[in-house]
Design a protein around this motif. Structure first.
Motif, PDB file in Angstrom:
ATOM      1  N   ILE A   1      11.948  17.267   9.491  1.00  0.00           N
ATOM      2  CA  ILE A   1      12.055  15.803   9.557  1.00  0.00           C
ATOM      3  C   ILE A   1      13.498  15.381   9.307  1.00  0.00           C
ATOM      4  O   ILE A   1      14.106  15.779   8.309  1.00  0.00           O
ATOM      5  CB  ILE A   1      11.113  15.160   8.523  1.00  0.00           C
ATOM      6  N   PRO A   2      14.084  14.576  10.202  1.00  0.00           N
ATOM      7  CA  PRO A   2      15.478  14.121  10.028  1.00  0.00           C
ATOM      8  C   PRO A   2      15.671  13.386   8.709  1.00  0.00           C
ATOM      9  O   PRO A   2      14.731  12.793   8.165  1.00  0.00           O
ATOM     10  CB  PRO A   2      15.673  13.175  11.221  1.00  0.00           C
ATOM     11  N   ASN A   3      16.889  13.432   8.199  1.00  0.00           N
ATOM     12  CA  ASN A   3      17.193  12.860   6.881  1.00  0.00           C
ATOM     13  C   ASN A   3      16.869  11.374   6.787  1.00  0.00           C
ATOM     14  O   ASN A   3      16.432  10.893   5.742  1.00  0.00           O
ATOM     15  CB  ASN A   3      18.661  13.096   6.530  1.00  0.00           C
ATOM     16  N   HIS A   4      17.122  10.622   7.860  1.00  0.00           N
ATOM     17  CA  HIS A   4      16.970   9.167   7.777  1.00  0.00           C
ATOM     18  C   HIS A   4      15.530   8.701   8.000  1.00  0.00           C
ATOM     19  O   HIS A   4      15.226   7.518   7.846  1.00  0.00           O
ATOM     20  CB  HIS A   4      17.896   8.477   8.789  1.00  0.00           C
ATOM     21  N   ILE A   5      14.628   9.609   8.374  1.00  0.00           N
ATOM     22  CA  ILE A   5      13.230   9.254   8.626  1.00  0.00           C
ATOM     23  C   ILE A   5      12.407   9.494   7.363  1.00  0.00           C
ATOM     24  O   ILE A   5      12.465  10.561   6.754  1.00  0.00           O
ATOM     25  CB  ILE A   5      12.639  10.082   9.784  1.00  0.00           C
ATOM     26  N   GLY A   6      11.633   8.496   6.976  1.00  0.00           N
ATOM     27  CA  GLY A   6      10.787   8.619   5.797  1.00  0.00           C
ATOM     28  C   GLY A   6       9.426   9.210   6.127  1.00  0.00           C
ATOM     29  O   GLY A   6       9.079   9.381   7.301  1.00  0.00           O
ATOM     30  N   VAL A   7       8.656   9.499   5.092  1.00  0.00           N
ATOM     31  CA  VAL A   7       7.307  10.039   5.280  1.00  0.00           C
ATOM     32  C   VAL A   7       6.345   9.358   4.321  1.00  0.00           C
ATOM     33  O   VAL A   7       6.600   9.278   3.105  1.00  0.00           O
ATOM     34  CB  VAL A   7       7.257  11.564   5.027  1.00  0.00           C
ATOM     35  N   LEU A   8       5.241   8.856   4.871  1.00  0.00           N
ATOM     36  CA  LEU A   8       4.112   8.394   4.065  1.00  0.00           C
ATOM     37  C   LEU A   8       3.044   9.474   4.177  1.00  0.00           C
ATOM     38  O   LEU A   8       2.608   9.828   5.278  1.00  0.00           O
ATOM     39  CB  LEU A   8       3.570   7.061   4.576  1.00  0.00           C
ATOM     40  N   MET A   9       2.634  10.016   3.053  1.00  0.00           N
ATOM     41  CA  MET A   9       1.675  11.111   3.041  1.00  0.00           C
ATOM     42  C   MET A   9       0.274  10.565   2.764  1.00  0.00           C
ATOM     43  O   MET A   9       0.074   9.819   1.807  1.00  0.00           O
ATOM     44  CB  MET A   9       2.068  12.137   1.981  1.00  0.00           C
ATOM     45  N   TYR A  10      -0.665  10.955   3.617  1.00  0.00           N
ATOM     46  CA  TYR A  10      -2.051  10.466   3.528  1.00  0.00           C
ATOM     47  C   TYR A  10      -2.932  11.470   2.799  1.00  0.00           C
ATOM     48  O   TYR A  10      -2.889  12.679   3.063  1.00  0.00           O
ATOM     49  CB  TYR A  10      -2.615  10.235   4.928  1.00  0.00           C
ATOM     50  N   ARG A  11      -3.740  10.927   1.884  1.00  0.00           N
ATOM     51  CA  ARG A  11      -4.773  11.729   1.236  1.00  0.00           C
ATOM     52  C   ARG A  11      -6.066  10.919   1.222  1.00  0.00           C
ATOM     53  O   ARG A  11      -6.055   9.740   0.844  1.00  0.00           O
ATOM     54  CB  ARG A  11      -4.363  12.104  -0.190  1.00  0.00           C
ATOM     55  N   PRO A  12      -7.170  11.533   1.635  1.00  0.00           N
ATOM     56  CA  PRO A  12      -8.452  10.798   1.678  1.00  0.00           C
ATOM     57  C   PRO A  12      -9.054  10.660   0.288  1.00  0.00           C
ATOM     58  O   PRO A  12      -8.803  11.491  -0.596  1.00  0.00           O
ATOM     59  CB  PRO A  12      -9.329  11.689   2.565  1.00  0.00           C
ATOM     60  N   PHE A  13      -9.836   9.622   0.101  1.00  0.00           N
ATOM     61  CA  PHE A  13     -10.601   9.480  -1.134  1.00  0.00           C
ATOM     62  C   PHE A  13     -11.752  10.481  -1.129  1.00  0.00           C
ATOM     63  O   PHE A  13     -12.318  10.794  -0.078  1.00  0.00           O
ATOM     64  CB  PHE A  13     -11.171   8.064  -1.256  1.00  0.00           C
ATOM     65  N   ASP A  14     -12.090  10.965  -2.291  1.00  0.00           N
ATOM     66  CA  ASP A  14     -13.250  11.833  -2.438  1.00  0.00           C
ATOM     67  C   ASP A  14     -14.520  11.022  -2.153  1.00  0.00           C
ATOM     68  O   ASP A  14     -14.671   9.906  -2.645  1.00  0.00           O
ATOM     69  CB  ASP A  14     -13.297  12.403  -3.855  1.00  0.00           C
ATOM     70  N   GLU A  15     -15.411  11.563  -1.320  1.00  0.00           N
ATOM     71  CA  GLU A  15     -16.616  10.828  -0.914  1.00  0.00           C
ATOM     72  C   GLU A  15     -17.490  10.446  -2.112  1.00  0.00           C
ATOM     73  O   GLU A  15     -18.028   9.347  -2.174  1.00  0.00           O
ATOM     74  CB  GLU A  15     -17.422  11.657   0.083  1.00  0.00           C
ATOM     75  N   LYS A  16     -17.631  11.356  -3.065  1.00  0.00           N
ATOM     76  CA  LYS A  16     -18.448  11.054  -4.242  1.00  0.00           C
ATOM     77  C   LYS A  16     -17.814   9.935  -5.068  1.00  0.00           C
ATOM     78  O   LYS A  16     -18.509   9.071  -5.602  1.00  0.00           O
ATOM     79  CB  LYS A  16     -18.624  12.308  -5.090  1.00  0.00           C
ATOM     80  N   ALA A  17     -16.471   9.971  -5.151  1.00  0.00           N
ATOM     81  CA  ALA A  17     -15.774   8.920  -5.899  1.00  0.00           C
ATOM     82  C   ALA A  17     -15.923   7.576  -5.200  1.00  0.00           C
ATOM     83  O   ALA A  17     -16.049   6.533  -5.852  1.00  0.00           O
ATOM     84  CB  ALA A  17     -14.295   9.279  -6.043  1.00  0.00           C
ATOM     85  N   MET A  18     -15.913   7.610  -3.857  1.00  0.00           N
ATOM     86  CA  MET A  18     -16.088   6.370  -3.094  1.00  0.00           C
ATOM     87  C   MET A  18     -17.465   5.766  -3.347  1.00  0.00           C
ATOM     88  O   MET A  18     -17.617   4.563  -3.510  1.00  0.00           O
ATOM     89  CB  MET A  18     -15.893   6.639  -1.600  1.00  0.00           C
ATOM     90  N   GLU A  19     -18.487   6.634  -3.368  1.00  0.00           N
ATOM     91  CA  GLU A  19     -19.855   6.161  -3.591  1.00  0.00           C
ATOM     92  C   GLU A  19     -20.024   5.603  -5.003  1.00  0.00           C
ATOM     93  O   GLU A  19     -20.776   4.659  -5.227  1.00  0.00           O
ATOM     94  CB  GLU A  19     -20.842   7.309  -3.362  1.00  0.00           C
ATOM     95  N   ALA A  20     -19.294   6.213  -5.964  1.00  0.00           N
ATOM     96  CA  ALA A  20     -19.420   5.791  -7.360  1.00  0.00           C
ATOM     97  C   ALA A  20     -18.546   4.591  -7.702  1.00  0.00           C
ATOM     98  O   ALA A  20     -18.695   3.985  -8.761  1.00  0.00           O
ATOM     99  CB  ALA A  20     -19.073   6.952  -8.288  1.00  0.00           C
ATOM    100  N   SER A  21     -17.647   4.231  -6.785  1.00  0.00           N
ATOM    101  CA  SER A  21     -16.710   3.140  -7.058  1.00  0.00           C
ATOM    102  C   SER A  21     -17.457   1.807  -7.204  1.00  0.00           C
ATOM    103  O   SER A  21     -18.323   1.481  -6.383  1.00  0.00           O
ATOM    104  CB  SER A  21     -15.689   3.020  -5.930  1.00  0.00           C
TER     105      SER A  21
END
Length: 238
Positions: free
Chosen positions: A93-113
């Motif tokens: 990745i070029p120096n001037h380009i940023g990165v947003l990193m995606y992580r999914p929510f845990d399904e069990k945590a979503m249900e318990a939210s």
């Protein structure tokens, strides 16, 4: 066709941009034949300046290495990548380009939210983007941004109005196109046309029953009034 992961990145990024106070739209064609950016955001700063951010979403290594043009023409430009892919390509990745990193929510945590989550995952800044001057004319970019917003509003209105927008002839032609998919002699319980006819008949029977019940109620009311008229008046008996 967009994969489920791509759609998850897209919806998560949309919420992320909203939380940043930005106006955001997807799939915006760039001026001067600069390609199509996956997501473009527009944010007005406190000093009145406009800040443009471009986001390119990639879900696989082959997707990352695609020859498709990257429309990094904004003041700040980012890749939006799943965590696993970021680890694989971070050195490219070029120096001037940023990165947003995606992580999914845990399904069990979503249900318990206790609250309904508005996105399937969350984004973290894995690499900051460096500022650059806008690479296209801002007036033209604004025009393309507004045109894309109108496209999305028009699409939403069509969905809201549904089939009202189409003539009967158009609907009939569309049903004919789906004839093979809609009718399967080996799976009669899953046939589109049979289901449609059954529901139509059920609706008709329900409507007729409602009308019959209403007329029966009117008849009983008239019968009661007629009976009262036939009964001798109490004062006359006295």
């Amino acid at each position: 066709m967009k994969t489920k992961l791509t759609k998850n990145l897209e919806s998560t990024l949309y919420q992320y941009c909203k939380e940043q106070g930005s106006y955001v739209v997807e799939e915006v064609s760039m001026p001067d034949d600069k390609g199509i950016v996956d997501t473009l955001s527009y944010q007005q700063l406190r000093d009145g300046q406009i800040e443009w951010r471009c986001y390119e979403l990639k879900v696989t290594k082959s997707d990352f290495h695609s020859k498709a043009k990257l429309s990094f023409i904004g003041n700040y430009n980012y890749f939006v990548l799943p965590q696993e892919l970021f680890e694989e390509v971070k050195d490219e990745i070029p120096n001037h380009i940023g990165v947003l990193m995606y992580r999914p929510f845990d399904e069990k945590a979503m249900e318990a939210s206790p609250q309904t989550l508005v996105a399937p995952g969350f984004l973290t800044v894995a690499k900051k983007a460096q500022f650059q001057e806008l690479q296209v004319d801002e007036k033209q970019l604004t025009s393309h941004f507004v045109a894309s917003l109108f496209r999305e509003v028009d699409k939403a209105k069509k969905v809201e109005k549904g089939l009202q927008l189409y003539s009967e002839d158009r609907l009939f032609k569309e049903l004919k196109k789906r004839q093979k998919a809609g009718y399967d002699v080996y799976n009669p319980d899953h046939n589109l046309y049979d289901r449609f006819i059954e529901e139509l008949q059920a609706d008709a029977v329900t409507a007729l029953q409602d009308e019959l019940d209403a007329r029966n109620a009117e008849y009983q009311e008239l019968k009661l009034q007629l009976q009262k008229l036939k009964e001798p008046n109490l004062e006359d008996k006295i």
